[in-house]
Scaffold this motif. Structure first.
Motif, PDB file in Angstrom:
ATOM      1  N   HIS A  44       0.880  -1.161   0.000  1.00 33.08           N
ATOM      2  CA  HIS A  44       0.000   0.000   0.000  1.00 33.08           C
ATOM      3  C   HIS A  44       0.922   1.217   0.000  1.00 33.08           C
ATOM      4  CE1 HIS A  44      -2.569  -3.192   1.535  1.00 33.08           C
ATOM      5  NE2 HIS A  44      -3.627  -2.427   1.394  1.00 33.08           N
ATOM      6  N   LEU A  45       0.910   1.955  -1.078  1.00 27.56           N
ATOM      7  CA  LEU A  45       1.882   3.028  -1.275  1.00 27.56           C
ATOM      8  C   LEU A  45       1.315   4.379  -0.851  1.00 27.56           C
ATOM      9  CD1 LEU A  45       3.287   2.031  -4.791  1.00 27.56           C
ATOM     10  CD2 LEU A  45       4.092   1.341  -2.526  1.00 27.56           C
ATOM     11  N   GLY A  46       2.139   5.186  -0.189  1.00 26.21           N
ATOM     12  CA  GLY A  46       1.775   6.553   0.152  1.00 26.21           C
ATOM     13  C   GLY A  46       0.561   6.674   1.038  1.00 26.21           C
ATOM     14  N   THR A  47       0.479   5.841   2.081  1.00 26.82           N
ATOM     15  CA  THR A  47      -0.647   5.894   3.018  1.00 26.82           C
ATOM     16  C   THR A  47      -0.372   6.944   4.103  1.00 26.82           C
ATOM     17  OG1 THR A  47      -1.160   3.552   2.681  1.00 26.82           O
ATOM     18  CG2 THR A  47      -2.010   4.588   4.684  1.00 26.82           C
ATOM     19  N   THR A  48      -1.323   7.827   4.321  1.00 24.18           N
ATOM     20  CA  THR A  48      -1.182   8.823   5.382  1.00 24.18           C
ATOM     21  C   THR A  48      -1.268   8.151   6.745  1.00 24.18           C
ATOM     22  OG1 THR A  48      -2.127  10.566   4.009  1.00 24.18           O
ATOM     23  CG2 THR A  48      -2.143  10.925   6.386  1.00 24.18           C
ATOM     24  N   ALA A  49      -0.293   8.438   7.604  1.00 24.82           N
ATOM     25  CA  ALA A  49      -0.225   7.833   8.933  1.00 24.82           C
ATOM     26  C   ALA A  49      -0.522   8.873  10.009  1.00 24.82           C
ATOM     27  CB  ALA A  49       1.164   7.236   9.167  1.00 24.82           C
ATOM     28  N   THR A  50      -1.255   8.464  11.014  1.00 25.23           N
ATOM     29  CA  THR A  50      -1.484   9.306  12.185  1.00 25.23           C
ATOM     30  C   THR A  50      -1.013   8.554  13.430  1.00 25.23           C
ATOM     31  OG1 THR A  50      -3.787   8.522  12.147  1.00 25.23           O
ATOM     32  CG2 THR A  50      -3.358  10.717  11.274  1.00 25.23           C
ATOM     33  N   ILE A  51      -0.793   9.298  14.502  1.00 18.58           N
ATOM     34  CA  ILE A  51      -0.244   8.715  15.730  1.00 18.58           C
ATOM     35  C   ILE A  51      -1.380   8.429  16.711  1.00 18.58           C
ATOM     36  CG2 ILE A  51       1.553   8.939  17.474  1.00 18.58           C
ATOM     37  CD1 ILE A  51       2.501   9.347  14.551  1.00 18.58           C
ATOM     38  N   PHE A  52      -1.343   7.266  17.336  1.00 21.19           N
ATOM     39  CA  PHE A  52      -2.276   6.965  18.424  1.00 21.19           C
ATOM     40  C   PHE A  52      -1.507   6.169  19.469  1.00 21.19           C
ATOM     41  CE2 PHE A  52      -2.121   2.779  16.956  1.00 21.19           C
ATOM     42  CZ  PHE A  52      -3.114   1.950  17.461  1.00 21.19           C
ATOM     43  N   TRP A  53      -2.096   6.021  20.656  1.00 24.11           N
ATOM     44  CA  TRP A  53      -1.377   5.327  21.719  1.00 24.11           C
ATOM     45  C   TRP A  53      -2.355   4.714  22.697  1.00 24.11           C
ATOM     46  CZ3 TRP A  53      -1.123  10.498  20.595  1.00 24.11           C
ATOM     47  CH2 TRP A  53      -1.729  11.385  21.479  1.00 24.11           C
ATOM     48  N   ILE A  54      -1.896   3.670  23.340  1.00 26.94           N
ATOM     49  CA  ILE A  54      -2.695   2.984  24.350  1.00 26.94           C
ATOM     50  C   ILE A  54      -2.933   3.922  25.526  1.00 26.94           C
ATOM     51  CG2 ILE A  54      -2.720   1.073  26.001  1.00 26.94           C
ATOM     52  CD1 ILE A  54      -1.072  -0.529  23.974  1.00 26.94           C
ATOM     53  N   GLY A  55      -4.205   4.114  25.862  1.00 31.76           N
ATOM     54  CA  GLY A  55      -4.588   5.020  26.949  1.00 31.76           C
ATOM     55  C   GLY A  55      -4.951   6.401  26.477  1.00 31.76           C
ATOM     56  N   GLU A  56      -4.886   6.655  25.166  1.00 34.22           N
ATOM     57  CA  GLU A  56      -5.228   7.976  24.632  1.00 34.22           C
ATOM     58  C   GLU A  56      -6.685   8.315  24.931  1.00 34.22           C
ATOM     59  OE1 GLU A  56      -5.203  10.362  20.322  1.00 34.22           O
ATOM     60  OE2 GLU A  56      -4.853   8.186  20.407  1.00 34.22           O
ATOM     61  N   ALA A  57      -6.920   9.510  25.450  1.00 35.31           N
ATOM     62  CA  ALA A  57      -8.278   9.954  25.759  1.00 35.31           C
ATOM     63  C   ALA A  57      -8.920  10.570  24.520  1.00 35.31           C
ATOM     64  CB  ALA A  57      -8.244  10.972  26.894  1.00 35.31           C
ATOM     65  N   PRO A  58     -10.254  10.538  24.423  1.00 37.93           N
ATOM     66  CA  PRO A  58     -10.915  11.166  23.279  1.00 37.93           C
ATOM     67  C   PRO A  58     -10.623  12.662  23.235  1.00 37.93           C
ATOM     68  CG  PRO A  58     -12.439   9.774  24.519  1.00 37.93           C
ATOM     69  CD  PRO A  58     -11.203   9.903  25.343  1.00 37.93           C
ATOM     70  N   SER A  59     -10.379  13.168  22.029  1.00 32.89           N
ATOM     71  CA  SER A  59     -10.146  14.603  21.859  1.00 32.89           C
ATOM     72  C   SER A  59     -10.345  14.955  20.396  1.00 32.89           C
ATOM     73  CB  SER A  59      -8.728  14.997  22.290  1.00 32.89           C
ATOM     74  OG  SER A  59      -7.764  14.365  21.479  1.00 32.89           O
ATOM     75  N   GLY A  60     -10.820  16.164  20.142  1.00 30.69           N
ATOM     76  CA  GLY A  60     -11.002  16.622  18.769  1.00 30.69           C
ATOM     77  C   GLY A  60     -11.890  15.680  17.977  1.00 30.69           C
ATOM     78  N   ARG A  61     -11.389  15.237  16.830  1.00 33.25           N
ATOM     79  CA  ARG A  61     -12.155  14.336  15.968  1.00 33.25           C
ATOM     80  C   ARG A  61     -12.146  12.893  16.471  1.00 33.25           C
ATOM     81  NH1 ARG A  61      -9.380  16.631  10.432  1.00 33.25           N
ATOM     82  NH2 ARG A  61     -10.442  18.649  10.348  1.00 33.25           N
ATOM     83  N   ASN A  62     -11.205  12.580  17.347  1.00 36.45           N
ATOM     84  CA  ASN A  62     -11.126  11.226  17.888  1.00 36.45           C
ATOM     85  C   ASN A  62     -12.068  11.091  19.081  1.00 36.45           C
ATOM     86  OD1 ASN A  62     -10.359   8.651  18.714  1.00 36.45           O
ATOM     87  ND2 ASN A  62      -8.661   9.432  19.945  1.00 36.45           N
TER      88      ASN A  62
END
Length: 240
Positions: A44-62
């Motif tokens: 899968h070429l040129g896929t946009t990556a975002t950062i997430f993590w275990i324990g991340e609280a909801p914020s913004g669009r997430n």
């Protein structure tokens, strides 16, 4: 230069600038090619990556808290705590506060193969290339723990699929058919990566990577092979 040498040069030596650049690859069929008995899956070429993590609280669009995953209701507890993404709170690729009990090199992709613990999604057996090989019990995921190879700017990282996202859990056309992600948020992000993967690449959220599924036999040793009861390098019983 042989054909194989040319392929490796194109894949690992050229920088990643966007979807129009990157490695030149031959895309296998949905079932994948087989080399020495090991399936080879498409890139899968040129896929946009975002950062997430275990324990991340909801914020913004997430809007989804990450103390649990799509397959583990006690994800944060089983990991050993909060996977703090703050560089000041990290020791290399792991948190300073504790030694993780699961592999810190984890990712999320926008598909979940199960509806609940009793039932798979109707298309799962048809679109997941390795489904028939595992012959799972009804409702038993065959996606959790799968290894992916990630490439960016000449560096290669391996990580395990441990959650679903970003923003979608039904996008099998992207995950297995190599179509563009259905998600339009965050520049059409198609993969979430953990702080460990971020730090390995020195990557910022919104930048692009290349990725593909790999069999465990193709996973090279590295910092992703050091921790976790879900990691076959550490716990042979975790190998399917």
């Amino acid at each position: 230069m042989s054909a194989r040498q040319l392929f490796l040069f194109l894949l690992f030596a050229l920088p990643l600038a966007g979807q129009s650049q990157g490695p030149t690859v031959t895309t296998p069929s949905r079932q994948g090619q087989v080399t020495n008995g090991v399936p080879k899956y498409p890139w899968h070429l040129g896929t946009t990556a975002t950062i997430f993590w275990i324990g991340e609280a909801p914020s913004g669009r997430n809007r989804t808290p990450n103390h649990k995953s799509s397959w583990d209701t006690n994800w944060q507890r089983n990991y050993g705590g909060y996977d703090n993404p703050d560089p000041a709170a990290r020791n290399g690729y792991i948190p300073k506060a504790f030694t993780p009990r699961l592999n810190p090199f984890y990712i999320a992709l926008p598909y979940n193969d199960v509806i609940n613990h009793r039932k798979h999604k109707p298309e799962a057996s048809k679109v997941i290339p390795w489904f028939a090989r595992y012959n799972p019990a009804p409702g038993q995921t065959v996606c959790r723990g799968r290894w992916v190879e990630i490439v960016r700017n000449g560096k290669t990282c391996f990580a395990q699929w441990e959650d679903c996202g970003p923003f979608n859990t039904t996008d099998w056309e992207f995950v297995f058919k190599n179509k563009a992600p259905k998600n339009t948020e965050n520049k059409g992000a198609g993969i979430d990566i953990s702080p460990a993967v971020r730090d390995y690449f020195g990557l910022k959220s919104g930048q692009k990577v290349h990725w593909r599924f790999v069999e465990f036999a193709d996973v090279k040793r590295g910092p992703w092979s050091l921790y976790g009861t879900n990691n076959p390098f550490v716990n042979p019983r975790a190998r399917r």
